[in-house]
Design a protein around this motif. Structure first.
Motif, short mmCIF file in Angstrom:
data_model
loop_
_atom_site.label_atom_id
_atom_site.label_comp_id
_atom_site.label_asym_id
_atom_site.label_seq_id
_atom_site.Cartn_x
_atom_site.Cartn_y
_atom_site.Cartn_z
N ASN A 170 -7.85 -2.08 1.20
CA ASN A 170 -6.89 -0.73 1.49
C ASN A 170 -5.93 -0.58 0.08
O ASN A 170 -5.84 0.81 0.13
N ILE A 171 -5.45 -1.57 -0.37
CA ILE A 171 -4.71 -1.22 -1.63
C ILE A 171 -5.46 -0.95 -2.65
O ILE A 171 -4.93 0.47 -3.17
N VAL A 172 -6.81 -1.16 -2.83
CA VAL A 172 -7.67 -0.28 -3.97
C VAL A 172 -7.68 1.09 -3.67
O VAL A 172 -7.40 1.93 -4.52
N ALA A 202 0.81 -0.93 -0.02
CA ALA A 202 0.03 0.00 0.17
C ALA A 202 0.83 1.18 -0.03
O ALA A 202 0.70 2.18 -0.67
N ILE A 203 1.76 1.21 0.84
CA ILE A 203 3.03 2.28 0.67
C ILE A 203 3.87 2.51 -0.33
O ILE A 203 3.67 3.48 -1.02
N VAL A 204 4.08 1.35 -0.82
CA VAL A 204 5.03 1.28 -2.10
C VAL A 204 4.19 2.00 -3.44
O VAL A 204 4.68 2.68 -4.05
N ILE A 205 2.64 1.60 -3.18
CA ILE A 205 2.01 2.34 -4.50
C ILE A 205 2.21 3.91 -4.28
O ILE A 205 2.30 4.50 -5.32
N MET A 206 2.04 4.20 -3.11
CA MET A 206 2.03 5.79 -3.14
C MET A 206 3.47 6.49 -3.21
O MET A 206 3.80 7.52 -3.91
#
Lengths: 160, 375, 151, 183, 361
Positions: free
Chosen positions: E347-349, E184-188
Motif C-alpha cells: 500500500n505504501i508503494v 501511507a497518509i503522511v506520504i500523501m
C-alpha cells in the motif's frame, strides 16, 4: 498465480463472513423493538408468574380460619429431605375418643426443594403450592415458618 | 480448613510449567479442576481432579424410596432434567410392568425434545462465550427463556423439573401449551439461521475450531464416549434409534452422524440435532392422543428382586441407570452411568499438545456438565 | 449374535463360567483368574467384537464385592454383562482392564475411590473424587461417618 | 420480604462495625455517597457450581437482565469482584477453595447464598457425607435466597435486598491498615 | 460568525491576564498546570462517557437494556463504578515484586496521558504543535507495553505471566502495521505535524482524496489499533475464558481502575489519531461542487466535527468487540505478519507512486 488468487480470495471471504456477523448485531442495535427485557422491579404489578409455579408450600385456610390438616404426618414421611415437622397434641373429645389435633406445622423453606411430593401424598389436600417467589431474607432463622395460622382449628369434616 | 494438597502447586520441573485450570474457572462451566503441564503455550499433559461437587447421590439414593430418589437425578445433569427422570421412571415401569398411557408417552417425548433444544441452545451460547464472543450467549437465551416458560406453566419449575414420574407425568398439559410450542418452533426455525450467521459462518470461529481436537473413531469407542461427541466421530449410538422407548420407534427422525471428529464437527452435529428435535416436535404437537396422563401406581414402590438397566439418550449422551434391588422399598444399589463421565476421559487424549486456546475450544464442544461427572 | 448364540459360544470357549439371565442382558460370572483372558478374547474375537465397555461398576453384598462389566458391540449391537466375585474384604484386588478399553481408567479410579478395590497395573490409580485425606470408602455398606445425618 | 420500598425498613439496622469495633453514630453524607456507589456497582465473581449457576446465567440473560442494576461486569478474579454469589452445592472438598476465594477478595465484600443447597445443604442435608450443611459455616453470608433453583426474579430481589442492606450500613472505613494475611 | 470563536483568542486572553500578575517563569508553570488539569478533566469525562456508551451499545446489541437504574437511563452508572473502585482495598499478593507491582499501573496510565499532547481538537485548541506529531504518538504509545509486561511479571501469578507475554508479542507486532498505515497518509500529505495534516485536508478528507490506498490504510489502521488496545477480537492478554483476567488478575481497587482508565484513554487516543489522519480532524465535510451544502456544513462548530468522528471510530471498535469471537495467539500473529504487513508495504508503494504522479486530488 493460483496461490496469490487463493490468498486474496481467502481475505475476501473472511471479510464477507465477518460482515454478515456485524450486520446481524447492527440490525439488533438499530431495532430497539427486539429488546425483550422485563424490568423486574418496575413491572411488579403486571409480572406474569404461571399459576402452577411452585414457590412455597402453604396450608389452605378458608374464610373462618379453618384448615384441613389432621396431622397424619404423611407429608412428613414422603418428604425426601425432611423439611416438614408436624407436632400434634392428643385431645379427649366429648365421646371419650382420643383425637390428634395439629399443634404446629413447621416448614423449613431453606431446605425445601419444591418437588411437590408432599402435596401429592396429602390425603386431605390440606396443603398447596403458592407461586410467590420473593423470600430472600437476611437471617436464616426467618426461613423456618409455622404454616398454621394462630387460633385456627380443624375444618369440621361433616360438611363434605 | 486446610488447603487440599492438589491446590498447592508442585515444584515445577525446569522447562515445565504446571497451571491449575482450577475449580473456579470461567471456561470449566462448574468445578472441574484440571492440572495442566505446559511447555509455553503447548499442553503436554492434563490430569483431571474431580470431587468438588461430589454429593454422593448414589449413597443417598440407597436410603431414599424410588419416587424420592428420582427427583434427585434432575440435580445431576440439570440441563437434561426430564431425561434423567424419564430414565428412572422407565426402569421402575419395566420392573413393575406398568403400562404407560399413550398421552403420557407423547407428553414425555415432547418435554424431552424441548429439553434437548433448551440444552443445546445453552451449549451454543456458552460455546460462543468460551470463544470470546459475548453476543451469542444472549441470542441463545432468547428461545431458551420461552422454552423455560412453557416448562414453568406445565411442570411448575424452570430447571429441575420433577415432572416425569413412574406411570406417566405429574400433571396434565397447560391449556395453551400447544399454542406456545407452535409459536416457539415457528420462531426458532427462522432464528437458527442467525446461529449460523453469528458463529458457524464466522471465519474466526471456524479457524478456532476446525482441525482442533481430533477424536478418532476407535479411540471414541474404546473410551465409551456417547452422544454428539461420539456421533461426530462416526459412531451411530443414538439410544432413541438403537433401543427405542416411549414411542420413539413410531417417529421418523434421522440420526446425525458425521465422521471428521474435530471440534467443528461436534458443533455441527449439535446444530443439526436441534433441527431434528424441532422436526420431532412438529410431528407430535398436533396429534397428542387423549386419555389420562398417568397410570395408577402404588404409593410405596417395591421393585422385585434382581438387576435392572435402563438406557436413555440425554442431550449429552447415553445415561444408563443400573439398579440392584433386593425387594424392599429402597434400592440396594443404584449406579448412574453418566455420559459426561466418559466424555471427560476423551479430554485427556484430544487436548494433548494443543494450545490453551484450543483447550477452551475443545471443552466448549465437549459440553461437559460437572455435577454429572461427580454425581 | 442373539442371547442363545452368545451363550453357546461362551460355553464352547469358556466352560468354567456360569450363566444367568436378567430382564435386560445375559450375565456371565467368571473367576478372578480367568477375567482378563475372557475379556481379551471377547474383545478380539471377530465373531463377538465387544469393543464398547459402557459401564463398569461394583456392588457390595456385605460378604463379598461384585465387579460388573457391561459390554456392548457397535458392529453386532449385542450386549453382555460379565461379573467377577471378590471374597477378600480387607484388600480386594483385581487386574485393570485399561489395556483392553481406555474407558476403564476413570471407571476404575471411581470404584477404587468409593469401594476400595485396588486395580493392578492401572496407569494412574488415585482417589479421583474424594481426595487422599478421606478415611474409609463411602459406598461400602459398613461405612459410618459422623457427617451423615439420619432424619 | 416484598420489594416495595416501605417493607425494606424491617432491616434490623447497622451491620458493619469498623475495624476498631465501634459502631459509628449516624450515616453521614459521605457514608451515603460511598454506600450509593458500592450498592450500585456490585461486581459478582463468576462462581457457579451447579444448577443455581444456570439460573444465575438466565438472570444475566436478556429477559431478566441484571445489567440494569450494573451487575453485568462479572469478574473472573476474586481480586476485582466485590460480591460472591454462592450458586450451587458446596462440598467438603470445595469448602477450602471457597474460603480461599473469599479471603482473596478485596474489602468491602458481600456474599449471597443462593439456593437451598447453600442455605442448609437442601436435598443433600440428610444421608450425604460430603456436602457442607450451609455456606454460613464457612463464610459470613449477607442475604439468603431460598429456592431450588430460585427464579431469576428471586435472585434480582435478593440482590436488591443486599443493595438495601448496603445503603443502610456504615461505610466500611479502613482506618488501621490491617496486616495482609494472604493465602 | 459567533460560532467560530477562535480558541486562540481565549488562550491569548488567559496568557495576557496571567503575565499581568506574575513574572514569565511563573506564567509558564501555571499555564502548564492549567493545561494538565484540562487534559485530566477531558480524559475523565471521556472515560465516563465511553464506559456508559460501551455498556449501552453492548446492551442494545444483545437484546437487553444495559444500565437503567442508576440515575436517569443509567447515566450515573460509570460514576458509581469509578467511585466504588476508589473505595476498594488495594491488595498486593505475597510473592509479588512490590516495586514493579505498584509501578505498572502508573506507567501504563502516564504513557497514555503523554500521547495526548499533540492533538488539535479545534482550530486554536492544540496543546503543543510538534512538527513530528504523528511519529511522537506512535513512539509514546508503544511504551505502554512495558507497563503491561511489568504487571504480568510482577504479580507472581502464572495466568498474568501468560497474559503479559501474549500482550507483549501482540502489541509489538501490531505497532508495525498501525505505523505503516499512518505513513501511507503522511506520504500523501507531506508533513508529520498534526496541524499541517488537518490543514491539508481542508479541501477534502484524506480518506476520499487518497482514494484506494487511503481507504485500505484506514481498514488496516482500525484492525491494527484494535489489536494494540488488547480489545476483542484480539483480547488475548485479558482473555477471561482462558487466563481468568490476564495481566491484571492480581490488581484490585484503584490499581485496577488505572488499567481500566488507561484502556479507555488508549481507545480515545487511537480513535483521535484515526480521525485526525484519515477523517480530517475538525475539518467540516465539504463536497467540491456544492457551495451551498459546504456553507451549511460550516455552521456546525469544528470541535463537534472532531468528537463526532472520534465517536464514530469508537463505535466501530465497540462493534467489533460485541460481534467476534477471540483469535488464538498463533492466528493473531499470522494475521499480522502474513496478511497485514505485506499488504501495508504494498500500500505504501502505491501511495508513494500516486503522490509522485500527482494523481491524488
Amino acid at each position: 498465480m493460483k496461490a496469490l488468487f487463493r490468498y486474496f480470495s481467502s481475505i475476501f471471504s473472511a471479510f464477507k463472513s465477518l460482515w454478515t456477523g456485524m450486520r446481524l448485531t447492527f440490525y439488533y442495535l438499530s431495532h430497539p423493538k427486539t429488546i425483550l427485557t422485563q424490568q423486574y422491579p418496575e413491572n411488579r404489578k403486571t409480572l406474569y408468574i404461571p399459576e402452577a409455579f411452585k414457590g412455597e408450600v402453604v396450608l389452605i385456610h378458608d374464610e373462618n380460619n379453618e384448615h384441613g390438616c389432621t396431622a397424619c404426618r404423611m407429608c412428613e414421611m414422603t418428604c425426601p429431605n425432611g423439611t416438614i415437622k408436624i407436632t400434634s397434641i392428643t385431645e379427649e373429645t366429648e365421646d371419650g375418643k382420643k383425637k390428634k389435633i395439629l399443634d404446629e406445622w413447621i416448614y423449613n423453606l431453606g431446605m425445601c426443594t419444591f418437588c411437590a411430593q408432599c402435596i401429592e401424598a396429602c390425603p386431605q389436600n390440606a396443603i398447596k403450592m403458592q407461586n410467590t417467589f420473593e423470600h430472600s431474607v437476611y437471617d436464616r432463622k426467618e426461613l423456618i415458618k409455622k404454616l398454621n395460622h394462630p387460633g385456627s382449628k380443624l375444618k369440621s369434616t361433616k360438611k363434605i | 480448613m486446610e488447603i487440599p494438597k492438589q491446590l498447592i502447586p508442585l515444584e515445577d520441573t525446569p522447562g515445565e510449567f504446571v497451571i491449575n485450570v482450577g475449580p473456579q474457572h470461567p471456561s470449566t462451566h462448574g468445578v472441574l479442576h484440571l492440572r495442566i503441564k505446559l511447555d509455553g503455550e503447548k499442553i503436554l499433559e492434563i490430569e483431571p481432579h474431580l470431587g468438588y461437587i461430589h454429593r454422593g447421590i448414589e449413597k443417598i439414593s440407597e436410603s431414599l424410596g424410588y419416587r424420592q430418589s428420582i427427583y434427585l437425578t434432575s440435580r445431576m445433569d440439570y440441563l437434561s432434567a426430564h431425561m434423567n427422570n424419564q430414565a428412572c421412571s422407565l426402569l421402575v415401569e419395566k420392573g413393575l410392568q406398568i403400562e404407560v398411557p399413550d398421552r403420557a408417552k407423547a407428553i414425555r417425548i415432547l418435554m424431552v425434545e424441548l429439553q434437548r433444544l433448551a440444552s443445546h441452545q445453552l451449549w451454543w451460547g456458552s460455546a460462543g462465550l468460551d470463544m470470546g464472543a459475548v453476543s451469542p450467549f444472549f441470542f441463545a437465551f432468547r428461545e431458551r427463556e420461552q422454552i423455560l416458560e412453557i416448562f414453568e406453566e406445565t411442570c411448575g419449575t424452570r430447571l429441575t423439573m420433577n415432572y416425569i414420574t413412574p406411570g406417566g407425568v405429574m400433571n396434565d398439559l397447560h391449556p395453551d401449551f400447544v399454542k406456545k410450542v407452535k409459536a416457539l418452533i415457528k420462531q426458532f426455525k427462522v432464528n437458527i439461521h442467525e446461529y449460523d450467521k453469528l458463529l458457524t459462518g464466522n471465519i474466526i470461529f471456524q479457524k478456532r475450531t476446525q482441525n482442533v481436537g481430533f477424536l478418532p473413531r476407535d479411540l471414541a469407542i474404546s473410551l465409551g464416549a456417547s452422544g454428539p461427541v461420539a456421533r461426530a466421530s462416526g459412531i451411530s449410538c443414538d439410544i432413541r434409534k438403537l433401543h427405542p422407548y416411549d414411542g420413539y420407534e413410531k417417529l421418523d427422525f434421522s440420526e446425525i452422524v458425521m465422521d471428521k471428529g474435530d471440534s467443528f464437527t461436534r458443533y455441527l452435529v449439535r446444530i443439526e440435532e436441534m433441527k431434528q428435535s424441532m422436526h420431532i416436535i412438529d410431528q407430535l404437537i398436533d396429534n397428542i392422543p387423549e386419555g389420562d396422563y398417568r397410570a395408577r401406581v402404588k404409593g410405596i414402590i417395591r421393585l422385585p428382586e434382581g438387576e435392572y438397566y435402563q438406557r436413555v439418550e440425554t442431550a449429552r449422551g447415553e445415561l444408563g441407570v443400573f439398579v440392584v434391588s433386593d425387594g424392599n422399598k429402597t434400592p440396594y444399589r443404584i449406579k448412574y452411568r453418566t455420559p459426561n463421565f466418559s466424555n471427560l476421559g476423551a479430554l485427556q487424549y484430544i487436548a494433548k499438545d494443543s494450545k490453551i486456546g484450543d483447550l477452551v475450544a475443545i471443552m466448549a464442544t465437549l459440553d461437559l456438565i460437572i455435577p454429572d461427572i461427580d454425581r | 449374535m442373539s442371547k442363545e448364540e452368545l451363550k453357546a459360544y461362551l460355553e464352547v470357549n469358556f466352560p468354567t463360567c456360569k450363566f444367568e439371565d436378567t430382564i435386560d442382558f445375559p450375565v456371565v460370572i467368571v473367576e478372578q483368574g480367568q477375567l482378563l483372558s475372557l475379556l481379551k478374547s471377547l474383545r478380539e474375537a471377530p465373531s463377538t467384537d465387544f469393543d464398547l465397555l459402557f459401564c463398569q461398576t461394583a456392588v457390595d453384598y456385605k460378604t463379598r464385592f461384585e465387579v460388573i462389566y457391561h459390554l456392548s458391540s457397535t458392529t453386532f449391537r449385542h450386549d453382555l454383562v460379565v461379573k467377577v466375585l471378590l471374597d477378600d474384604r480387607e484388600h480386594p484386588e483385581l487386574e485393570s482392564i485399561f489395556s483392553i478399553w481406555k474407558a476403564a481408567e476413570l471407571f476404575e479410579n471411581e470404584i477404587f475411590d468409593l469401594f476400595g478395590i485396588r486395580f493392578l497395573n492401572h496407569p494412574n490409580l488415585r482417589r479421583i473424587i474424594l481426595g487422599d485425606e478421606w478415611q474409609g470408602y463411602p459406598l461400602r455398606k459398613d461405612y459410618t461417618d459422623a457427617n451423615i445425618l439420619i432424619p | 420480604m416484598g420489594v416495595t420500598e416501605d417493607n425494606l425498613n424491617t432491616f434490623p439496622g447497622e451491620v458493619y462495625r469498623d475495624d476498631a469495633g465501634q459502631a459509628n453514630f449516624f450515616v453521614t453524607s459521605i457514608d451515603k455517597l460511598a454506600n450509593w456507589a458500592r450498592s450500585n456497582s456490585l461486581w459478582p465473581l463468576t462462581f457457579g457450581t451447579s444448577c443455581c449457576a444456570i439460573e444465575m446465567m438466565s438472570a444475566a440473560s436478556a429477559k431478566y437482565d441484571w445489567s440494569r442494576f450494573g451487575f453485568e461486569v462479572a469478574r473472573a478474579t476474586p481480586r476485582q469482584a466485590d460480591l460472591i454469589i454462592v450458586a450451587g452445592t458446596i462440598c467438603t472438598k470445595m469448602a477450602p477453595v471457597l474460603k480461599r476465594l473469599y479471603n482473596q477478595m478485596a474489602n468491602p465484600k458481600y456474599v449471597i447464598a443462593m439456593g437451598s443447597c447453600t442455605i442448609s445443604g437442601g436435598p443433600f442435608y440428610y444421608y450425604s457425607y460430603s456436602v457442607v450443611k450451609g455456606v454460613d459455616t464457612i463464610i459470613p453470608v449477607d442475604v439468603y435466597i431460598p429456592g431450588c433453583p430460585p427464579r431469576p426474579e428471586a435472585l434480582l430481589e435478593g440482590m436488591m435486598a443486599l443493595q438495601a442492606k448496603i445503603k443502610k450500613s456504615r461505610a466500611y472505613v479502613i482506618d488501621s491498615p490491617k496486616t495482609k494475611q494472604e493465602e | 460568525m459567533i460560532l467560530m470563536i477562535g480558541f486562540k483568542d481565549i488562550t491569548l486572553w488567559i496568557h495576557q491576564m496571567l503575565s499581568g500578575y506574575l513574572n514569565p517563569g511563573w506564567v509558564v508553570a501555571s499555564e502548564a498546570l492549567l493545561v494538565g488539569l484540562a487534559m485530566i478533566l477531558l480524559v475523565v469525562i471521556m472515560a465516563v462517557a465511553m464506559i456508559y456508551m460501551e455498556r449501552k451499545v453492548a446492551g442494545f446489541m444483545q437484546l437487553r437494556l444495559g444500565p437503567m437504574r442508576v440515575g436517569l437511563w443509567g447515566s450515573m452508572q460509570a460514576f458509581a463504578d469509578v467511585l466504588k473502585l476508589l473505595l476498594k482495598e488495594c491488595l498486593t499478593p505475597n510473592g509479588a515484586d512490590k516495586l514493579l507491582f505498584s509501578l505498572a499501573p502508573f506507567v501504563v496510565l502516564t504513557v497514555s496521558f503523554l500521547a495526548l499532547a499533540p492533538f488539535s481538537f479545534a482550530p486554536g485548541l492544540q496543546l503543543w504543535d510538534l512538527n513530528i506529531g504523528v511519529l511522537y504518538i506512535s513512539a509514546v504509545s508503544s511504551i505502554g507495553v512495558i507497563g503491561i509486561l511489568m504487571a504480568g511479571w510482577s504479580s507472581n501469578n502464572k495466568y498474568s505471566l501468560l497474559g503479559g507475554m501474549r500482550s507483549g508479542a501482540q502489541i509489538v507486532s501490531y505497532e508495525l502495521s498501525a505505523g505503516l498505515s499512518i505513513i501511507a497518509i503522511v506520504i500523501m500529505c507531506g508533513s508529520l505535524s498534526i496541524h499541517d495534516i488537518i490543514l491539508s485536508q481542508s479541501d477534502g478528507w484524506w480518506i476520499f482524496k487518497g482514494h484506494l490506498p487511503a481507504m485500505f490504510a484506514f481498514v488496516v489502521f482500525v484492525i491494527a489499533s484494535t489489536a494494540e488496545l488488547n480489545r476483542a477480537p484480539f483480547d488475548l492478554a485479558e482473555a477471561e475464558q482462558e487466563l481468568t483476567a490476564g495481566f491484571h488478575t492480581e490488581y484490585s481497587g484503584m490499581q485496577f481502575a488505572m488499567f481500566f482508565l488507561a484502556e479507555y484513554t488508549n481507545m480515545f487516543i487511537v480513535s483521535m489519531v484515526g480521525t485526525t489522519v484519515f477523517l480530517g480532524g475538525w475539518m467540516p465535510f465539504h463536497i467540491v461542487g456544492f457551495e451551498a451544502f459546504n456553507h451549511l456544513m460550516d455552521y456546525v462548530p469544528s470541535f463537534i466535527w472532531f468528537f463526532g468522528k472520534t465517536f464514530f471510530i469508537l463505535f466501530l471498535i465497540m462493534w467489533f468487540r460485541w460481534t467476534f469471537p477471540r483469535m488464538r495467539i498463533d492466528q493473531l500473529l499470522k494475521l499480522e505478519w502474513k496478511y497485514l504487513l505485506p499488504l501495508s508495504i504494498i500500500n505504501i508503494v502505491i501511495a508513494a507512486f500516486i503522490t509522485i504522479m500527482g494523481w491524488h486530488f
